[in-house]
Design an enzyme around this catalytic site. Structure first.
Site, PDB file in Angstrom:
ATOM      1  N   ALA A  49      39.759  47.086  79.625  1.00 32.00           N
ATOM      2  CA  ALA A  49      40.177  46.700  80.990  1.00 32.00           C
ATOM      3  C   ALA A  49      39.510  45.405  81.314  1.00 32.00           C
ATOM      4  CB  ALA A  49      39.941  47.899  81.924  1.00 32.00           C
ATOM      5  N   ASP A 111      31.577  52.031  73.900  1.00 33.19           N
ATOM      6  CA  ASP A 111      32.484  51.945  72.815  1.00 33.19           C
ATOM      7  C   ASP A 111      33.498  52.636  72.913  1.00 33.19           C
ATOM      8  OD1 ASP A 111      33.493  51.581  70.539  1.00 33.19           O
ATOM      9  OD2 ASP A 111      31.864  52.614  69.252  1.00 33.19           O
ATOM     10  N   ALA A 140      40.462  44.774  71.886  1.00 30.02           N
ATOM     11  CA  ALA A 140      40.288  43.578  71.090  1.00 30.02           C
ATOM     12  C   ALA A 140      38.791  43.615  70.362  1.00 30.02           C
ATOM     13  CB  ALA A 140      40.589  42.437  71.355  1.00 30.02           C
ATOM     14  N   TYR A 236      48.910  34.728  60.702  1.00 29.26           N
ATOM     15  CA  TYR A 236      49.315  35.844  61.880  1.00 29.26           C
ATOM     16  C   TYR A 236      49.941  37.003  61.279  1.00 29.26           C
ATOM     17  CZ  TYR A 236      48.729  38.076  66.155  1.00 29.26           C
ATOM     18  OH  TYR A 236      48.244  39.155  67.231  1.00 29.26           O
TER      19      TYR A 236
END
Length: 399
Positions: A49, A111, A140, A236
């Site tokens: 967040a 975590d 991420a 990607y």
């Protein structure tokens, strides 16, 4: 202390509290300017967040539909003589702005892959909110430890099967050069990347939240993905990261089945290419984004993270009507990026771009500004030569 940007490659090692606060205020003002999201969520959990799409999602939920929000992130707090991370300052600024607006906002720093943080989050939901009606999954990380087997995994950014060679740019210096990346040497690299960046942890979160009884009737959950143009496919979408995104997207029907008895639903939203800490690390992508920004700004259709998330919530997730998806069930807010006229213009510029003409035919300066904005720098009205108080606390996190 006086805080100036210090960089190492695609990482900025410092962040500025006042600039980060300005970044959050700017995003809040944009969301407020778009009006209320009438059917929006009211109790929201955002996992990941503190930066990028995660903080933009939290801002959109709070200031777009008056939602109470809990944010989970893993950031370095500020200490005397040592600035905190940008995500720490973002979260501190968000909580203060939310509380000033009379909105519930609390955060957990730890975590998010761990069972401990999941349990702490569930306890906070039970205590303060009872249930949540939206879970945003926007993590991420380069590494993950699976809490159920204790195995740690590290992701890699590599092509599969064949070496990849194309143009890239050092966005600090403006030097355009060729880069070659060798493919993965064994399938373990692929599997490890999927373990870090795929949908397993998203599933663990939803399983644990459901088992604890903290998911509301009609709950929605959304995770974020990217597809991009063919020129980035080798590194990607067809590379190791792409395999992880495939797994993330394949998790959707699993979650839909899990949420069926709650009339809940899950989605993956495919978002536009934007300047984030993660995208800056991917070769080719900064050059592509610089050209894309030039084209989209000239066409008057450019969006940043907050514009993307406001549009996702207001025009996709919470219209009160059936949610439009593509043939694979994905929400597409990369629709403007992937317009044929946009991609044709970018492809033409890609064939021309060089160190010599970079500043003329791309928006490399816009890329640099957005990169430094991520860390609280390059904002008008902030005196970066002045002393600033680096010790800024997130109000809801105990000191």
């Amino acid at each position: 202390m006086i805080i100036q940007p210090r960089t190492r490659g695609f990482i900025c090692l410092t962040s500025h509290p006042e600039g980060s606060a300005q970044n959050i205020k700017n995003q809040i003002e944009y969301v407020k300017s778009k009006g209320t999201i009438a059917n929006g969520p009211k109790k929201v959990l955002v996992i990941g967040a503190s930066t990028g799409f995660g903080i933009a999602s939290r801002i959109t939920a709070a200031f777009g539909s008056g939602a109470a929000t809990i944010g989970v992130f893993f950031e370095k707090p500020a200490a005397e003589g040592k600035p905190g991370t940008a995500g720490w300052y973002n979260s501190a600024a968000f909580e203060k702005e939310a509380q000033a607006a009379g909105l519930y906002a609390k955060s957990i720093n730890g975590d998010a892959f761990s069972d401990e943080v999941k349990k702490e989050t569930i306890e906070l939901i039970k205590k303060d909110l009872g249930q949540v009606d939206l879970i945003v999954y926007s993590l991420a990380s380069p590494r993950r430890t699976n809490p159920r087997n204790g195995v740690s995994y590290a992701s890699v950014l590599k092509p599969i099967d064949q070496p990849f060679t194309d143009k890239t740019v050092d966005f600090h210096t403006g030097v355009v050069s060729d880069i070659s990346i060798q493919p993965v040497e064994n399938k373990d690299d692929i599997e490890n990347t999927v373990a870090v960046m795929g949908g397993e942890d998203w599933k663990f979160w939803i399983e644990d939240l459901k088992a604890a009884g903290v998911l509301a009737e009609g709950v929605k959950t959304v995770a974020y993905s990217y597809i991009g143009p063919q020129l980035t496919y080798p590194i990607y979408r067809n590379g190791t990261i792409g395999r992880a995104k495939d797994h993330l997207e394949a998790t959707v029907p699993v979650l839909n089945n899990l949420l069926k008895d709650l009339n809940g639903v899950s989605y993956v939203s495919v978002n536009k290419a934007l300047v984030t800490q993660s995208s800056s690390a991917i070769p080719v992508v900064p050059l592509y984004i610089s050209l894309l920004y030039k084209v989209m700004k000239e066409k008057g259709i450019h969006e940043g993270t907050i514009e993307q998330m406001q549009r996702l919530f207001a025009e996709r997730l919470y219209t009160g009507e059936a949610i439009a998806t593509d043939e694979k069930g994905r929400i597409r807010v990369d629709d403007l990026e992937m317009r044929e006229d946009v991609q044709e213009a970018v492809a033409e510029l890609w064939g021309q771009v060089s160190t010599e003409n970079l500043s003329q035919i791309s928006d490399i300066q816009g890329y640099r500004d957005e990169f430094f904005n991520l860390f609280g720098f390059n904002f008008d009205g902030i005196d970066y030569e002045a002393d600033t108080n680096e010790v800024v606390n997130v109000p809801s996190i105990e000191k």
